[in-house]
Every structure is written in structure tokens, then in C-alpha cells.
Design a protein around this motif. Structure first.
Motif, PDB file in Angstrom:
ATOM      1  N   UNK A 211       6.712  -5.465   4.833  1.00 21.97           N
ATOM      2  CA  UNK A 211       5.453  -6.047   4.351  1.00 21.97           C
ATOM      3  C   UNK A 211       5.021  -5.432   3.026  1.00 21.97           C
ATOM      4  N   UNK A 212       4.512  -6.277   2.148  1.00 22.96           N
ATOM      5  CA  UNK A 212       3.955  -5.778   0.890  1.00 22.96           C
ATOM      6  C   UNK A 212       2.594  -5.147   1.180  1.00 22.96           C
ATOM      7  N   UNK A 213       2.083  -4.407   0.216  1.00 22.79           N
ATOM      8  CA  UNK A 213       0.784  -3.770   0.404  1.00 22.79           C
ATOM      9  C   UNK A 213      -0.312  -4.823   0.547  1.00 22.79           C
ATOM     10  N   UNK A 214      -0.193  -5.940  -0.188  1.00 22.95           N
ATOM     11  CA  UNK A 214      -1.251  -6.952  -0.073  1.00 22.95           C
ATOM     12  C   UNK A 214      -1.170  -7.653   1.277  1.00 22.95           C
ATOM     13  N   UNK A 222      -4.268  -3.750   9.408  1.00 20.89           N
ATOM     14  CA  UNK A 222      -3.948  -2.809   8.326  1.00 20.89           C
ATOM     15  C   UNK A 222      -2.521  -2.336   8.451  1.00 20.89           C
ATOM     16  N   UNK A 223      -2.140  -1.330   7.647  1.00 23.58           N
ATOM     17  CA  UNK A 223      -0.754  -0.860   7.671  1.00 23.58           C
ATOM     18  C   UNK A 223      -0.365  -0.296   9.041  1.00 23.58           C
ATOM     19  N   UNK A 224       0.892  -0.516   9.436  1.00 23.30           N
ATOM     20  CA  UNK A 224       1.368   0.033  10.711  1.00 23.30           C
ATOM     21  C   UNK A 224       1.567   1.531  10.603  1.00 23.30           C
ATOM     22  N   UNK A 225       1.709   2.025   9.356  1.00 24.80           N
ATOM     23  CA  UNK A 225       1.986   3.450   9.174  1.00 24.80           C
ATOM     24  C   UNK A 225       1.135   4.019   8.053  1.00 24.80           C
ATOM     25  N   UNK A 237       2.351  14.757   1.587  1.00 24.01           N
ATOM     26  CA  UNK A 237       1.361  13.803   2.077  1.00 24.01           C
ATOM     27  C   UNK A 237       1.510  12.517   1.273  1.00 24.01           C
ATOM     28  N   UNK A 238       0.792  11.453   1.670  1.00 23.72           N
ATOM     29  CA  UNK A 238       0.930  10.180   0.953  1.00 23.72           C
ATOM     30  C   UNK A 238      -0.309   9.879   0.119  1.00 23.72           C
ATOM     31  N   UNK A 239      -0.079   9.221  -1.006  1.00 23.39           N
ATOM     32  CA  UNK A 239      -1.173   8.823  -1.887  1.00 23.39           C
ATOM     33  C   UNK A 239      -2.002   7.716  -1.243  1.00 23.39           C
ATOM     34  N   UNK A 240      -3.089   7.313  -1.928  1.00 21.44           N
ATOM     35  CA  UNK A 240      -3.904   6.169  -1.500  1.00 21.44           C
ATOM     36  C   UNK A 240      -4.372   6.343  -0.053  1.00 21.44           C
ATOM     37  N   UNK A 241      -4.997   7.494   0.242  1.00 23.11           N
ATOM     38  CA  UNK A 241      -5.496   7.745   1.594  1.00 23.11           C
ATOM     39  C   UNK A 241      -4.429   7.582   2.660  1.00 23.11           C
ATOM     40  N   UNK A 242      -3.242   8.057   2.368  1.00 22.96           N
ATOM     41  CA  UNK A 242      -2.189   8.037   3.384  1.00 22.96           C
ATOM     42  C   UNK A 242      -1.387   6.753   3.439  1.00 22.96           C
ATOM     43  N   UNK A 243      -1.679   5.819   2.539  1.00 25.71           N
ATOM     44  CA  UNK A 243      -0.964   4.538   2.599  1.00 25.71           C
ATOM     45  C   UNK A 243       0.255   4.515   1.676  1.00 25.71           C
ATOM     46  N   UNK A 244       0.332   5.454   0.735  1.00 23.23           N
ATOM     47  CA  UNK A 244       1.477   5.463  -0.178  1.00 23.23           C
ATOM     48  C   UNK A 244       1.247   4.543  -1.368  1.00 23.23           C
ATOM     49  N   UNK A 245       2.227   4.521  -2.268  1.00 21.04           N
ATOM     50  CA  UNK A 245       2.111   3.721  -3.493  1.00 21.04           C
ATOM     51  C   UNK A 245       2.220   2.238  -3.156  1.00 21.04           C
ATOM     52  N   UNK A 248       5.287  -4.593  -3.737  1.00 24.35           N
ATOM     53  CA  UNK A 248       5.374  -6.041  -3.475  1.00 24.35           C
ATOM     54  C   UNK A 248       6.444  -6.280  -2.406  1.00 24.35           C
ATOM     55  N   UNK A 249       6.565  -7.513  -1.925  1.00 26.46           N
ATOM     56  CA  UNK A 249       7.646  -7.833  -0.975  1.00 26.46           C
ATOM     57  C   UNK A 249       8.955  -7.965  -1.747  1.00 26.46           C
TER      58      UNK A 249
END
Ligand SMILES: *[C@@H]1O[C@H](CO)[C@@H](O)[C@H](O)[C@H]1NC(C)=O
Ligand SMILES: *[C@@H]1O[C@H](CO)[C@@H](O)[C@H](O)[C@H]1NC(C)=O
Ligand SMILES: *[C@@H]1O[C@H](CO)[C@@H](O)[C@H](O)[C@H]1NC(C)=O
Ligand SMILES: *[C@@H]1O[C@H](CO)[C@@H](O)[C@H](O)[C@H]1NC(C)=O
Length: 482
Positions: A211-214, A222-225, A237-245, A248-249
Motif C-alpha cells: 500500500x502507498x502512504x496515501x 491507518x497503516x498496519x505497521x 526509529x521511524x520518521x513521520x511519527x513512526x510511519x516512515x518516509x 507511492x504504489x
């Protein structure tokens, strides 16, 4: 201890000297007479006695020191293998730690059952947490990393909850590698059904991470991970509050951490996707073979999972070919990127940990002579194009961000030798590998490019197994180099 003292004494006289550092027989965590016989009988294959000693220390190191627990009872086969100096089981490490033993399991029943136990253990682990890289022996205690904020939440059984696509690919690779030598691996009660369930979970996880971020932002869940750790290490750790960069798909599947356990910079880690393509397809072959053996007695409808694994592999492969290749801005040649995001951004570098760009032929994704691979290899093995390729007085090789700048990883040198067709290059790799042990008799994680005695990790079983695998490969392909 005696041999270590002796080694230190003799070393200055004889130049490089590899001591015999295998544990005494009674102290080994598992013994295989077949492996020990092989080590004795292969003595005559070596002209270089340092190489032979190092092989004798390293090949059995996982059996000698890391079989934390095992149960060979066919009703409850279970094997838990630690990495070495960390008391937890990594899916990726444990798979790689045992791969060189596959050739012995058809003649060693206990070793065969030990491997069945590892397949069973991994199936269970994937079903507990398909987003984890490493597991505790059991769930009786709160895990070391309980403070990590993660979706899905941390389980006690999860030692570390970093999502790395190649952890799942390692589960598949171990399974098909054992199956290739022992078709009866799944024949015990309930083992096949549970393994298939773990394969389904693996496929569903990899599918979800396409899945793409959008798309994730619009889906109500929301994100599964997600993953956040309070740390001073940006790569932990991951950027964007734990969501990563954002990405796109692309049909590739996201991978939030690298095989070094460092965070990815961009989510589509190309070497991990390449490994997934190979292993998803190999898994289809296992299931089809099981159908022919009528091993499931028709109780399980495996056609949907065969279709899903095939479609997933084809989609990811197309994604790699469409999005994972770039024209390198300096060499002007077409190369595989290390990471991309589907928006046209890419990172070109390599990290010594497998799966890496250098390892693509070892992983079975491309041939050693593939032109795009050769361009990629040239750029990986150059200080001008790979920020993590280092040359110094102690040798040259690929490192990575995990142990930092100027630290060369023996694993990177081993992979270079495994993927080379040039005997001079392989010989140079062998020399640096022996020198890199710095009189300890074992492979290390990394060493300072100007001084091999400045190294990390005295007990890193994966690097030892991989070196053993290299030597066995050379016995078959280039015996004159040993
Ligand atoms: C081997 O095991 C014995 C008995 O448990 C112990 O005393 C000894 O220190 C061990 N040796 C090594 C090299 O670990
Ligand atoms: C997790 O560990 C805690 C602390 O030891 C324990 O109380 C709890 O029962 C464990 N949870 C599970 C599911 O085993
Ligand atoms: C993803 O894969 C499917 C199936 O192979 C294909 O039809 C589709 O065009 C691909 N999408 C992208 C964005 O590459
Ligand atoms: C083989 O490797 C050596 C040492 O790395 C190098 O000098 C030589 O140019 C290579 N030969 C070919 C044909 O690539």
C-alpha cells in the motif's frame, strides 16, 4: 584457552595464525558426527592451513555454540537458535546460520530433526508476530523492547518488533531449503497445516505492505505497521511519527528496517524485494510438490495460496524492474538502486548485510553475468559511488551505517567472493577474511579499515556460517584457491 595463549605466543613468528578455538566436545550445544567427519576428511583439500583452521572453527560454530534449546520428539519438534552474543532468535540470522548444514541432513537424522524443529519454530513465530525481526524463547516475561510504541502492539514473545521484509523471506527460504533435502519435513502431525497458515500470513503481510502512504492514510484503520522508539539513534526509529518516509504504489513491498536492523531511508528496499520474489516462487514449488505427494490428503485447498504467492511474486518483480532500476548519475550506467520511494527518489549505496545489492546473484534473483548487476557491482565496489565502501591498510570492503564510517564488514567480503567469477578477486577476499579475524579464530561483524584488531562482535554466528558456506562453495568450484 590454552590454544589462544599459544596462538598469541606463536603469531609474531609465523605471521598470520588462526588458533583452534572450537569448544571442547562436552561444551558444544549440539554435535553432528557427520559434520565433524566432513571437517576431518576435508583437511586435505587445503594448502593454506590458516584457511583450514578458520573453516574448522567457523562452519560448526552455530551447532557448537548457539543451539539454545531443542526438542527432537517428532510430536513436538522445536529448535531455538540464538545469534551468538544476543540471547534471541532472529528469523534472518537463524536461517542463514543453518543454510550450510543442508547438505548434511540427508545423512544425519538428528540434524534433520533439528532443522524440522526450526521450521516449526519459525512457523509459530510468524503466526505470533509477522512484523517482528527477532523472538524470545517464550512469552513468560515482558520483552526487553516493551517500551517501543508499535502497531501491532509488542508481544512478550517478540524480542524486537522491527519489520524487515527479508525476515519473512528467510522463513520461506529456510523452509524450502530444508524441504529440498527432506520432503518429509512437514509430515508430522499438524505441521503442514500450521506452516501453510504461516505462509498465508506471510503473503498477507507482504501484500498489505504494498500500500502507498496515501492509500494507508485513506483506509480507516491507518497503516498496519508503525514503530517509534525513544532513542538517540536516528536509525533505530521511524520518521513521520513512526510511519516512515512516504511512498507511492510501485507493487514492491515496503520494508521499514534493513537487514542491519537500521531504518530504511526510503521504504522500497530493492534487495529485500528481490529476495522475496525468489522465495515466494520457491514456496509455490514446495506446495505443488506436496500436492503431487498427496501430502495433504486433499484436506487443504492450496490453490488460492498458490495463486496468491505467484501473483505477489510477479507483481513485486515487475515493480523492481519498473521502479527499482535507475541510471546512476555518476557512472551513467543502469544499476539497481538500494532503496526507492516510487516518486522518483532513490538511494544508491550498499550495506554488507544480506540481502544486499552485491548479493543479488547469491539470492538467486539475477545471474552473476547480468549486465545491470555488473554495473551495480562496479558501483557498489567503488569509493566514488558507494558511501559505505571502504579501503584501508587492513583491506577493502563494503560496510554500512550500522557500525559506522570506515568499518568494513567481513560478511560483505564473503558475499563479494561468493558472487565473483574472478579468481584473483576471490583470493584477495580470502586473504582479507583470514587477516580480519585478528588471531581470534572467528569472523567478526566489522573491523576498522586500518586495523583489524579494532573489531565489533566476538561471537557473531551468521558471519561464521557464511564463511563456512563460501569455503564449501570454493571446494566445489575453485578447489585450487584453498
Ligand atoms: C566446559 O564445561 C565445563 C563443565 O561445565 C566447564 O567447567 C568449563 O569451563 C567449560 N569450558 C569452556 C571452554 O567453556
Ligand atoms: C508477559 O509478561 C508479563 C510479565 O512477566 C506477565 O505478567 C504476562 O503474563 C505475560 N503475558 C503473556 C501473554 O504471557
Ligand atoms: C502492479 O501489478 C499488477 C499485476 O502484475 C499490474 O497489473 C499493475 O499494473 C502493477 N502496478 C504498478 C503501479 O506497477
Ligand atoms: C580480477 O580481479 C583483480 C583483483 O581485484 C583485478 O585487478 C582484475 O582487473 C580483475 N580481472 C578482471 C578480468 O576483471
Amino acid at each position: 584457552m590454552r590454544s589462544l595463549v599459544l596462538a598469541a605466543f606463536i603469531a609474531p613468528v609465523s605471521g598470520m595464525y588462526v588458533p583452534d578455538v572450537r569448544l571442547p566436545y562436552e561444551n558444544r550445544t549440539f554435535t553432528s558426527i557427520v559434520v565433524d567427519d566432513f571437517l576431518s576428511s576435508s583437511k586435505n583439500s587445503f594448502k593454506n592451513k590458516n584457511l583450514q583452521r578458520l573453516f574448522t572453527n567457523t562452519l560448526p560454530n552455530t551447532l557448537d555454540t548457539t543451539i539454545f534449546s531443542y526438542d527432537l520428539d517428532p510430536k513436538s519438534p522445536d529448535t531455538f537458535i540464538i545469534t551468538g552474543d544476543i540471547d534471541a532468535m532472529w528469523l534472518r540470522d537463524s536461517c542463514n546460520q543453518v543454510l550450510p548444514y543442508m547438505r548434511f541432513i540427508s545423512t544425519d537424522d538428528a540434524l534433520r530433526d533439528l532443522m524440522t524443529g526450526l521450521v516449526v519454530r519459525m512457523s509459530k513465530s510468524v503466526l505470533v508476530d509477522s512484523y517482528a525481526n527477532a523472538f524470545n524463547f517464550d512469552s513468560s516475561q515482558e520483552t526487553d523492547h516493551a517500551d517501543d510504541v508499535r502497531t501491532p502492539p509488542m508481544a512478550n514473545a517478540t524480542f524486537e518488533g522491527k519489520y524487515e521484509l527479508d525476515s519473512l523471506a528467510a522463513f520461506l527460504k529456510l523452509s524450502r531449503s530444508v524441504y529440498a533435502e527432506n520432503e518429509e519435513v512437514f509430515d508430522g502431525d499438524g505441521i503442514y497445516a500450521s506452516w501453510l497458515q504461516a505462509v498465508e500470513t506471510t503473503a498477507a503481510t507482504i501484500r498489505r505492505q504494498q500500500m502507498s502512504t496515501s492509500e494507508e492514510a485513506e483506509s480507516r484503520g491507518g497503516p498496519a505497521y508503525t514503530f517509534s522508539r525513544f532513542t538517540t539513534e536516528a536509525t533505530d526509529t521511524l520518521m513521520q511519527n513512526g510511519k516512515g518516509t512516504p511512498c507511492a504504489r510501485t507493487n514492491m513491498s515496503k520494508c521499514m528496517f534493513r537487514p542491519s536492523d537500521d531504518a530504511t531511508t526510503l521504504p522500497f528496499l530493492v534487495p529485500a524485494n528481490a529476495m522475496a520474489v525468489v522465495e515466494l516462487r520457491e514456496t509455490v514449488k514446495v506446495i505443488v510438490s506436496q500436492l503431487k505427494r498427496k501430502a495433504d490428503n486433499g484436506r487443504i485447498n492450496v490453490y488460492p495460496i498458490i495463486d496468491e504467492l505467484t501473483d505477489l511474486a510477479d507483481g513485486i518483480d515487475e515493480g523492481i524492474q519498473t521502479w527499482g532500476k535507475i541510471v546512476h548519475p555518476i557512472t551513467k550506467k543502469e544499476v539497481y538502486a538500494y532503496e526507492v520511494d516510487g516518486y522518483g527518489n532513490f538511494i544508491f549505496m550498499d550495506d554488507a548485510n544480506i540481502p544486499s545489492l552485491l548479493a543479488l546473484p547469491y539470492l538467486g534473483y539475477v545471474d552473476k553475468s547480468d549486465p545491470v548487476y555488473l554495473n551495480t557491482r562496479e558501483a557498489v565496489l567503488s569509493e566514488a559511488t558507494n558511501p559505505f565502501f571502504f579501503k584501508g591498510r587492513a583491506g577493502e570492503g563494503v560496510g554500512g551505517p550500522h557500525q559506522g564510517y570506515g568499518m568494513i564488514w567481513p560478511m560483505g567480503i564473503t558475499v563479494r567472493a561468493l558472487t565473483s567469477t574472478n579468481e584473483t578477486e576471490i583470493k584477495e577476499c580470502l586473504k582479507t577474511l583470514v587477516d580480519s579475524t585478528a588471531h581470534t579464530g572467528f569472523m567478526h561483524e566489522s573491523f576498522w579499515k586500518n586495523d583489524a584488531s579494532d573489531f565489533t562482535r566476538t561471537w557473531f554466528a551468521w558471519a561464521n556460517s557464511l564463511f563456512g558456506e563460501l569455503i564449501m562453495t570454493l571446494m566445489d568450484e575453485h578447489p585450487e584457491l584453498l
